[in-house]
Design an enzyme around this catalytic site. Structure first.
Site, mmCIF file in Angstrom:
data_model
loop_
_atom_site.group_PDB
_atom_site.id
_atom_site.type_symbol
_atom_site.label_atom_id
_atom_site.label_comp_id
_atom_site.label_asym_id
_atom_site.label_seq_id
_atom_site.Cartn_x
_atom_site.Cartn_y
_atom_site.Cartn_z
ATOM 1 N N ARG A 1 -5.241 -2.463 8.422
ATOM 2 C CA ARG A 1 -6.389 -3.333 8.136
ATOM 3 C C ARG A 1 -5.963 -4.411 7.144
ATOM 4 N NH1 ARG A 1 -8.287 1.831 6.350
ATOM 5 N NH2 ARG A 1 -7.615 2.200 4.211
ATOM 6 N N TRP B 1 2.684 8.031 -2.582
ATOM 7 C CA TRP B 1 4.076 8.239 -3.021
ATOM 8 C C TRP B 1 4.091 9.132 -4.255
ATOM 9 C CZ3 TRP B 1 6.939 7.398 -7.376
ATOM 10 C CH2 TRP B 1 8.321 7.323 -7.239
ATOM 11 N N LEU C 1 11.829 -20.185 -4.209
ATOM 12 C CA LEU C 1 10.771 -19.335 -3.623
ATOM 13 C C LEU C 1 9.520 -19.505 -4.460
ATOM 14 C CD1 LEU C 1 10.167 -16.844 -1.607
ATOM 15 C CD2 LEU C 1 10.466 -15.437 -3.635
ATOM 16 N N ARG D 1 1.918 -5.018 6.133
ATOM 17 C CA ARG D 1 1.233 -3.999 5.318
ATOM 18 C C ARG D 1 2.038 -2.725 5.364
ATOM 19 N NH1 ARG D 1 -4.924 -2.825 4.193
ATOM 20 N NH2 ARG D 1 -4.675 -0.939 2.950
ATOM 21 N N ARG E 1 -11.879 1.494 -8.859
ATOM 22 C CA ARG E 1 -11.001 2.654 -9.122
ATOM 23 C C ARG E 1 -11.262 3.206 -10.529
ATOM 24 N NH1 ARG E 1 -5.449 2.271 -5.731
ATOM 25 N NH2 ARG E 1 -6.442 1.573 -3.823
ATOM 26 N N ASP F 1 0.839 -1.204 0.000
ATOM 27 C CA ASP F 1 0.000 0.000 0.000
ATOM 28 C C ASP F 1 0.875 1.255 0.000
ATOM 29 O OD1 ASP F 1 -2.313 1.453 0.010
ATOM 30 O OD2 ASP F 1 -2.683 1.238 2.159
ATOM 31 N N HIS G 1 2.217 3.429 -9.169
ATOM 32 C CA HIS G 1 2.151 1.971 -9.333
ATOM 33 C C HIS G 1 3.388 1.459 -10.083
ATOM 34 C CE1 HIS G 1 -1.692 1.926 -7.485
ATOM 35 N NE2 HIS G 1 -2.338 2.509 -8.482
#
Ligand code: FPP
Length: 233
Positions: free
Chosen positions: A180, A21, A127, A174, A67, A16, A33
């Site tokens: 949340r 930013w 991973l 987060r 959005r 988030d 993004h």
């Protein structure tokens, strides 16, 4: 600290803060993004070297369709380019890539790229990187409920929710200051340790990951039981 996962820790990150930013720099949210995508690679590399077996990144929630269309389109474009660009590096690094979430609302070209990326990286053992895209934990639980019957026990239901190889979450992190869960891995988070940081996702780096892991390793996980010292008393 103990983990119930056999193949390393499962870390989930709610990435988030991209919008803020960008706004702080007078840039469009889409630029935020883009910066968010750039922040992923160092974290993936550091995760693989830090005892994390599964890393699940929340890139697009099923509620993010609300959005503005331009922002949704930008995120779709970023997923498309990310899948094309990173696959070779993932193969070399032994990273297995999967996407979780709905695919039926994504453009067909992206769905094909997802399948190709998953096939190309299927042997990766260093991973397991999972990108949650058009993902809703409530929808995953509801879908599992539709498949369950009265004989379905908790472990079997967990497999219906999360798949055969998706372990419980050990650490949920987060960024961006909000505290949340936003419909992310709700079932899998039953005993997750929660770490929240004010760092905006594009600024998040290896040092922040190391700090979160240090905090995690300092926690006393009891899974509802007692710590070993109390048990012995
Ligand atoms: C939340 O920031 C972030 C998202 C909704 C998307 C996260 C996406 C990325 C990191 C890039 C896409 C990744 C891939 C792999 C394609 P926000 O926009 O809610 O930020 P804000 O809270 O500051 O407004």
């Amino acid at each position: 600290m103990q983990s119930k996962n056999m193949n390393g820790l499962h870390l989930g990150i709610i990435m988030d803060g991209n919008g803020r930013w960008a706004e702080r720099r007078g840039l469009s949210r889409s630029r935020g993004h883009e910066a968010g995508v750039r922040a992923i690679r160092p974290v993936v590399e550091a995760a693989a070297a830090s005892g994390i077996g599964t890393l699940t990144l929340y890139a697009f929630s099923s509620d993010n369709w609300r959005r503005p269309a331009a922002e949704v389109a930008a995120l779709m474009g970023l997923l498309r380019s990310y899948l094309g660009r990173e696959v070779d590096a993932f193969r070399e690094a032994g990273v297995r890539l999967s996407l979780i979430g709905r695919r039926d609302r994504l453009p067909a070209g992206i769905v094909r790229r997802i399948a190709a990326a998953e096939a190309a990286t299927a042997d990766g053992a260093a991973l397991h990187l999972r990108i949650a895209f058009d993902y809703s934990a409530r929808e995953a639980i509801l879908a599992a409920a539709r498949l369950a019957d009265f004989a379905t026990d908790r472990d079997a239901f967990a497999r219906l929710v999360a798949g055969d190889e998706a372990p419980d979450l050990d650490l949920l992190l987060r960024t961006g200051g909000e505290k949340r869960l936003s419909d992310f891995l709700l079932w899998e988070s039953a005993y997750a340790e929660l770490v929240f940081t004010d760092r905006l996702w594009p600024d998040f780096g290896e040092g922040d990951l190391a700090g979160a892991l240090a905090e995690f390793h300092g926690r006393n996980r009891r899974f509802g039981g007692l710590s070993p010292s109390a048990q012995a008393a």
